[in-house]
Design a protein around this motif. Structure first.
Motif: not given
Length: 79
Positions: A5-18
């Motif tokens: 869940i934590i790694i998924g949050g960081f992946i989602g955050l990166a995708a949102g930033a992109i």
């Protein structure tokens, strides 16, 4: 499970930033975009590159960008 869940949050955050749409989605939506995007990305692009919590990071971020773009297209403001 918590690590995913934590790694998924960081992946989602990166995708949102992109895609420049991460701020409007919220943390819960970023986690879901990261987890779903990880599955989509690994299905489309394979499991290559560095990996954390069983998720290959580069295909996962690419898949999350696709998920965020599709969701924002359908749920975006009309007008």
């Amino acid at each position: 499970m918590l690590w995913s869940i934590i790694i998924g949050g960081f992946i989602g955050l990166a995708a949102g930033a992109i895609t420049k749409k991460g701020g409007s989605m919220g943390i819960i939506a970023n986690v879901f975009a990261g987890l779903i995007g990880s599955s989509v990305g690994q299905s489309l692009f394979g499991t290559w590159g560095p990996s954390l919590a069983g998720m290959s990071l580069i295909p996962s971020i690419a898949g999350a960008v696709i998920v965020v773009a599709v969701v924002s297209f359908f749920l975006g403001k009309k007008g």
